[in-house]
Design a protein around this motif. Structure first.
Motif, PDB file in Angstrom:
ATOM      1  N   SER A  75       0.747  -1.132  -0.023  1.00 39.02           N
ATOM      2  CA  SER A  75       0.028  -0.022   0.062  1.00 39.02           C
ATOM      3  C   SER A  75       0.808   1.301   0.066  1.00 39.02           C
ATOM      4  CB  SER A  75      -0.993  -0.034   1.168  1.00 39.02           C
ATOM      5  OG  SER A  75      -1.900  -1.034   1.192  1.00 39.02           O
ATOM      6  N   VAL A  76       0.345   1.974  -0.975  1.00 35.32           N
ATOM      7  CA  VAL A  76       1.310   3.369  -1.024  1.00 35.32           C
ATOM      8  C   VAL A  76       0.670   4.607  -1.120  1.00 35.32           C
ATOM      9  CG1 VAL A  76       3.231   1.832  -2.220  1.00 35.32           C
ATOM     10  CG2 VAL A  76       1.631   3.140  -3.649  1.00 35.32           C
ATOM     11  N   PRO A  77       1.096   5.796  -0.745  1.00 37.60           N
ATOM     12  CA  PRO A  77       0.393   7.010  -1.149  1.00 37.60           C
ATOM     13  C   PRO A  77       0.310   7.131  -2.638  1.00 37.60           C
ATOM     14  CG  PRO A  77       2.242   7.279   0.473  1.00 37.60           C
ATOM     15  CD  PRO A  77       2.300   5.882   0.026  1.00 37.60           C
ATOM     16  N   MET A  78      -0.906   7.432  -3.151  1.00 36.34           N
ATOM     17  CA  MET A  78      -1.034   7.777  -4.508  1.00 36.34           C
ATOM     18  C   MET A  78      -1.815   9.264  -4.791  1.00 36.34           C
ATOM     19  SD  MET A  78      -0.959   5.087  -6.762  1.00 36.34           S
ATOM     20  CE  MET A  78      -0.578   3.425  -6.735  1.00 36.34           C
ATOM     21  N   LEU A  79      -1.325   9.515  -5.839  1.00 38.79           N
ATOM     22  CA  LEU A  79      -1.821  10.961  -6.637  1.00 38.79           C
ATOM     23  C   LEU A  79      -2.779  10.557  -7.615  1.00 38.79           C
ATOM     24  CD1 LEU A  79       1.759  12.711  -6.830  1.00 38.79           C
ATOM     25  CD2 LEU A  79       0.171  12.913  -4.940  1.00 38.79           C
ATOM     26  N   SER A  80      -3.722  11.541  -7.676  1.00 35.89           N
ATOM     27  CA  SER A  80      -4.592  11.357  -8.868  1.00 35.89           C
ATOM     28  C   SER A  80      -5.302  12.480  -9.159  1.00 35.89           C
ATOM     29  CB  SER A  80      -5.856  10.297  -8.191  1.00 35.89           C
ATOM     30  OG  SER A  80      -6.852   9.967  -9.154  1.00 35.89           O
ATOM     31  N   GLY A  81      -5.833  12.387 -10.545  1.00 39.77           N
ATOM     32  CA  GLY A  81      -6.410  13.672 -11.129  1.00 39.77           C
ATOM     33  C   GLY A  81      -6.920  13.505 -12.782  1.00 39.77           C
ATOM     34  N   THR A  82      -7.539  14.398 -12.954  1.00 39.61           N
ATOM     35  CA  THR A  82      -7.869  14.304 -14.154  1.00 39.61           C
ATOM     36  C   THR A  82      -7.609  15.511 -15.044  1.00 39.61           C
ATOM     37  OG1 THR A  82      -9.931  13.005 -13.551  1.00 39.61           O
ATOM     38  CG2 THR A  82     -10.033  14.026 -16.041  1.00 39.61           C
TER      39      THR A  82
END
Length: 498
Positions: free
Chosen positions: A327-334
């Motif tokens: 489990s890792v920190p994730m970045l997200s966006g469109t």
């Protein structure tokens, strides 16, 4: 592959560059004209690696012109010894780095670049890419890390080698010139690389990368620090240390006892770097030889945030291999990004802007061997990528990255069968008039990809393509005008870095 390589104040010389960049127009035609003028010549190296291929290219903006040659000849006739200085002790009080101010200075410097400066940046960008691609593969072969992760800065590597070129005389200078990618067969002055022009072109590349950044912003930072750590009795040539300032926007020369207790000396150097930079580093300096008189260290720090990409509230799954996940920190966006899918080579690529000049390429394998994809990518002309990319609305999810990589260039040169290039036989009298014993030539890269503090722009209608980097992938950071790749990395475990 087009390959031409290997070259591989006093106490005032704590320099921070004071200057950075306006809008730049991509000049593909210049790049293509340069490539079209390339003439291939097979050389047999007697002092370097036998049967390496060296390609000759008219890098006329990086070599001495006739007037400079005349000035050099006049200097040779002078009998006065160049001014030298002894670095202050390592415990001397030092002000910490202000990376935002250094970034703003580079942005301001970029606003002074003329067309010749920009063309010169293209020339040096071609050279550093060719050297960087080759050394990435060499480093990959040499590394024994179980997780297979890798991070290299072609910019930092090329700048370090160019720094030693600046401090060398023949035959070392000619060998380093060949290593850097410019044929040294022609012994005329006007065929020789001008080290100051090369390092100034590297400064132009940095300023172009940061060209669109706002004053005081920390969304995109690029800081290069050089540390020269010497034995207490070693005197450095002042012109050499001053000449490094275009490449490094922070230079520190410090003396300490390297012979009596090398392990203690290594701890003092680590403490000094930590106090000056404030960077949190996992790796520690070790293995200093007791006969070392100069330790050369280059630190390249990059911090970037993609506009509209935010940190997800909960960690997400990342598959290290087909059976193991973490489990890792994730970045997200469109956003609207450039996207391509190479079906024949089983990978997709996304080109994402940090600003109008700086981009990150994300390469996601699709049931394919990552090493083969790397070899394919690093053997291609950058311009060929553009033909396969088109604008696409994408919902992107990728790990938040905090990577660190440290390697000894001496070991890498030895692995490349060039152990003498910067070894005991190297002629480095422009660094110091006494015989140097260069211990380690350390290159450290600190790379951060983090969430943006800016709000995401309103999205156009339409269903986005879902792209999730939740398994090992490759990325590269490049500058648009010079086409210089500043960072190359294989991410296999976002939690362990490199």
């Amino acid at each position: 592959m087009i390959l031409c390589w290997f070259y591989p104040g006093c106490n005032v010389l704590e320099t921070q560059i004071t200057e950075g960049t306006a809008g730049i127009v991509l000049v593909d035609s210049i790049y293509f004209r340069m490539l079209l003028r390339v003439t291939t010549v097979l050389l047999v190296w007697t002092t370097l690696v036998v049967s390496e291929r060296v390609y000759v290219h008219p890098f006329y903006l990086l070599t001495y012109n006739q007037s400079s040659c005349d000035e050099l000849n006049e200097v040779k006739e002078e009998t006065l010894e160049e001014q030298t200085f002894t670095p202050v002790p390592i415990q001397a009080k030092t002000s910490p780095l202000d990376e935002i101010t250094l970034k703003d200075q580079l942005v301001s410097f970029g606003q002074t670049l003329d067309s010749e400066d920009k063309t010169r940046s293209i020339e040096v960008g071609l050279l550093l890419n060719l050297v960087g691609f080759r050394m990435y593969k060499m480093l990959r072969e040499m590394m024994t890390s179980a997780n297979g992760a890798l991070l290299l800065s072609p910019f930092g590597l090329f700048g370090t080698l160019s720094s030693f070129y600046l401090g060398s005389v023949d035959p070392t200078a000619s060998n380093l010139q060949t290593f850097l990618g410019v044929s040294s067969q022609d012994k005329s002055c006007t065929s020789k690389l001008d080290g100051n022009k090369v390092l100034s072109a590297l400064k132009a590349v940095q300023s172009l990368l940061l060209a669109q950044e706002k004053k005081g912003s920390s969304s995109l930072l690029l800081t290069t620090m050089v540390g020269l750590f010497t034995s207490p009795d070693l005197r450095l040539q002042q012109s050499f240390v001053q000449g490094l300032s275009p490449f490094a926007n922070a230079i520190y020369s410090r003396s300490l006892n390297l012979a009596t207790d090398p392990d203690l000396a290594a701890k003092k150097i680590d403490m000094f770097v930590g106090a000056v930079t404030g960077w949190t580093r996992k790796t520690r300096l070790t293995g200093i030889s007791s006969d070392t008189t100069l330790l050369f260290t280059t630190y390249t720090h990059f911090q970037g945030a993609i506009k509209g990409i935010s940190l997800l509230a909960e960690p997400q799954v990342f598959w290290i291999n087909t059976t193991t996940s973490i489990s890792v920190p994730m970045l997200s966006g469109t956003g609207i990004f450039q996207y391509g899918n190479d079906i024949s080579n089983n990978f997709s690529i996304i080109q994402i802007p940090f600003n109008e000049n700086a981009f990150i390429l994300l390469i996601k394998p699709q049931d394919a061997d990552l090493e083969k994809i790397e070899d394919f990518i690093l053997s291609q002309d950058f311009s060929s990528w553009k033909k396969h990319l088109s604008s696409r609305k994408i919902h992107l999810t990728l790990p938040k990255l905090l990577q660190e990589s440290t390697y000894d260039l001496q070991k890498l040169l030895t692995y490349t069968k060039l152990p003498k290039l910067l070894g005991e036989e190297a002629k480095l009298s422009k660094i110091s008039s006494v015989n140097l014993k260069v211990g380690k030539v350390m290159n450290t890269v600190l790379f951060e990809l983090k969430e943006s503090q800016e709000e995401q722009e309103k999205q156009s209608p339409g269903v986005p393509l879902e792209v999730k980097l939740d398994s090992p992938f490759f990325f590269a950071v490049y500058e648009k005008l010079s086409k210089a790749y500043l960072f190359l990395s294989r991410v296999t475990n976002p939690l362990t870095g490199v």
